[in-house]
Write an enzyme that holds these catalytic residues in place. Sequence first.
Site, short mmCIF file in Angstrom:
data_model
loop_
_atom_site.label_atom_id
_atom_site.label_comp_id
_atom_site.label_asym_id
_atom_site.label_seq_id
_atom_site.Cartn_x
_atom_site.Cartn_y
_atom_site.Cartn_z
N LYS A 580 0.80 -1.22 0.00
CA LYS A 580 0.00 0.00 0.00
C LYS A 580 0.83 1.27 0.00
O LYS A 580 0.32 2.36 -0.18
CB LYS A 580 -0.85 0.10 1.27
CG LYS A 580 -1.65 -1.10 1.62
CD LYS A 580 -2.30 -0.86 2.99
CE LYS A 580 -2.98 -2.09 3.51
NZ LYS A 580 -2.12 -3.24 3.72
N ALA A 612 -8.04 -6.70 0.89
CA ALA A 612 -7.50 -7.93 0.30
C ALA A 612 -8.12 -8.21 -1.07
O ALA A 612 -8.10 -7.34 -1.93
CB ALA A 612 -7.68 -9.11 1.26
N ASP A 679 -3.03 1.58 9.43
CA ASP A 679 -3.25 0.72 8.27
C ASP A 679 -4.61 1.05 7.62
O ASP A 679 -4.72 1.18 6.40
CB ASP A 679 -3.21 -0.73 8.75
CG ASP A 679 -3.20 -1.70 7.60
OD1 ASP A 679 -2.32 -1.55 6.73
OD2 ASP A 679 -4.08 -2.57 7.56
N LYS A 683 -5.55 2.58 3.76
CA LYS A 683 -6.52 2.01 2.82
C LYS A 683 -7.59 3.05 2.47
O LYS A 683 -7.96 3.19 1.30
CB LYS A 683 -7.21 0.79 3.45
CG LYS A 683 -6.27 -0.36 3.72
CD LYS A 683 -7.04 -1.48 4.42
CE LYS A 683 -6.10 -2.56 4.92
NZ LYS A 683 -6.77 -3.46 5.86
#
Length: 817
Positions: A580, A612, A679, A683
């Site tokens: 990412k 994912a 995280d 995203k």
Amino acid sequence: MKVLKFGGSSVGSVESISRLMKILKDIDSLEERPIIVLSAMQGVTNLLSKMAEGAAVGINFASDLTALENLHFNVVKQLIAVRGQNPVYTQLKIYLNELEDLLQGVFTLQELSLQTKDRILSYGERCSVLLVSHVAAQYFPDTMVVDASDLIKTDSSFGNARVKALESGNLIRAFRENNPGKMFFVTGFIGSNAAGKITTLGRGGSDYTAAIFGAALDAEQVEIWTDVDGMLTADPRIVKKAFSLPILSYTEAMELSYFGAKVIYPPTMMPAFLKDIPIIIKNSFNPAFAGTVIQRDSGHSIFPIKGISSIDRVSILNLSGSGMIGKAGFSGKLFTLLAQNSINVILITQSSSEHSITFAVHPEDALQAKRIIESEFELEIAAEKINVPELEENLSVLAIVGEKMKQTPGISGKLFYAMGRNGINVRAIAQGSSEYNISVIISHTDLSKALNAVHDAFFSVLKTTLHVFCLGTGNISSTLFNQIQKQHLFLQENNDIELKMIGMSNSRKMYFDVDGIDLGNWKDTLEGEGEKADLESFISRMKDFNLPNCVLLDNTASEAPVRFYEDVFSSNISLVTCNKLANSGKYERYRSLRECARKHGVDFFYETNVGAGLPIVRTLKDLMTSGDQIISIEAILSGTISYIFNNYHGDKTFYEVVKTAQELGFTEPDPRDDLKGSDFMRKFLILARDSGLILEPEDVQLENILPDNCLNASSVDDFYAELKASEDHFKALKDKAAAENKAIRYIGKLENGKVNISLALVDSNHPFFTLSGSDNIISFTTERYFHRPLVVKGPGAGAEVTAAGVFAELVNVGHNA
Ligand code: ASP
Ligand code: MG
């Protein structure tokens, strides 16, 4: 009646000649004796040529002569019964003595005319015919040696003589009539001029001899027996997927054989064409191969082209200037000039402005051509009406060939797309008005890549081969390798895609294999045979392979590969990544990566950056490209945090739940990396950017789940201790939720250009209320999905689903190829 021609390798050894006898047994019949045309034994013409040229500069030929003698004597010894050997030895000896005399003459005079050279070369065919006919005489009645120099009449262009078809035809027919019932063994390659001096028909000319005999005698077919499976779609040494063609028209065969494929000597087609005699190319080493038939009709084929041929090296000359515009006869003058100097022009293109003419020649002619032009147009150049011709070297020609191109639009589009996508620069283009051939000139270094890419593009019923290079061999990669291995056949059969893993690297070792690394055994290979890993050299090696349809897979979570991404795109290599970092760093980098990939026409796929394998990035992209407007996005993108809150509702403490999550592999080594939300932030930032927002990471408002004591703990162990001590903090939250009949959710929200990630209590009406395990959920509210949002939900973490997502994207790169 059939004419059979056997090339050098088919008469090249004792084994080959024995094989030849078997072939003849199947063919010979007493009613219709075949005509057998033979080349010199393999390598003999080259050797004779070398001896002659050597002798002319004083190099001794004695040992070569001995080698030649041994080569032929050995056949006599092994294939002719002892009592029949003597006359053959004697005749061979006579030939070799004549040859020696000739060479001695050249040696003494230090002078070799083309005429003498042809005479010297003729011994190759004369010896092989002598041998083979005597071997055959042991099995077949009435064999007869025919010296074609008595029957094929030519002009006096020694080395490449022009055949007098009418006269030769008459002689051949008369000879046949005078020798009925005989099985002819004919010397290929040679003829004679009006004065009876021996000439040759050009290298590879035995094929031509066969067609001349075939045409003269109205043969039912001419068979060319060689050592490959006929004519192929491309040069099999370069294009592994090249396959044999069942049928070609004379024109197609001519176009294909002029360039590269030396399977048949192009002039051979002419006599056959005039008399409509099919030529069949057969393989003496593989009698099961049915043959490539060359005939008038190009036959049915599911492919739009017949084949791809190439010329390894050419040079181009570019002539430009205002003095050429509208000047009738200019190109006539130019090309006449070149012809007068025996410079063969391979290809010509002229811009319609008439301001420039580009033409290709063989590299050895290039400088001479340039000089001739410079001196012929000296005045025009001095007056600046014409520029000094520019010479470009180290180029190749690639040509696609086929009669069907004429009726099929989109052929050149396909050709140029395949070139463009693989970063191959086209320097010049020529399409004959016959539309049988489109030729492009490209850099020699790109030739192999271009041939393969174009072959994949046109023969798409065959598999497209994706050449994959993989960084990282951790959980995701190893799962992916397993999946690829399992799906290998399925992929080939259902997607027409073949994945070849050419290189892989982890932080310690790297390994390459152009033929593809065996994924059943990659670990041992990498460990055992791999070299010391070095990212920079990994990238440069990948580029140096210069393979078509090439993809880099970045399955690391590291910043290091990211700085090579633009370089990778610029080399026309696509990128698939679950890393990412590239997309969630500075906005400027996010932007320029896309621009770079677009500019080079390659794919940049990163579906697994978010959720994912779930189709989130793709769904958003589809909404955007179809003109929908995003109003808001709400999402839970941390599988870890979902898991934790989904399991924190009963008797277990928050500490225990986090601990279990870690034990089950749902968290990072330091669970705070998940719980801090960074995280998740990455995203969501990627989603926000993909929906059109210009955002920096700092612009995302991120609520921290953890109290300060947990956040600031100095080690993971301390963190757990602090977490245990903070149970009250979390319990209060849980109790509040329970009292209100709500669920605790960590939700990202994009609305009005702002992005915010925070804890929220949602009631049972909320779509995020029922979320189990480590699921992710994303809800897009758009102009079209206004009253009821579009929701994507499912497992958003784990090696199996992430690898599957990466896999799907690799296949998509293949589909775009
Ligand atoms: N022996 C001659 C050559 O090598 C002719 C032929 O093989 O077709 O060129
Ligand atoms: Mg040949």
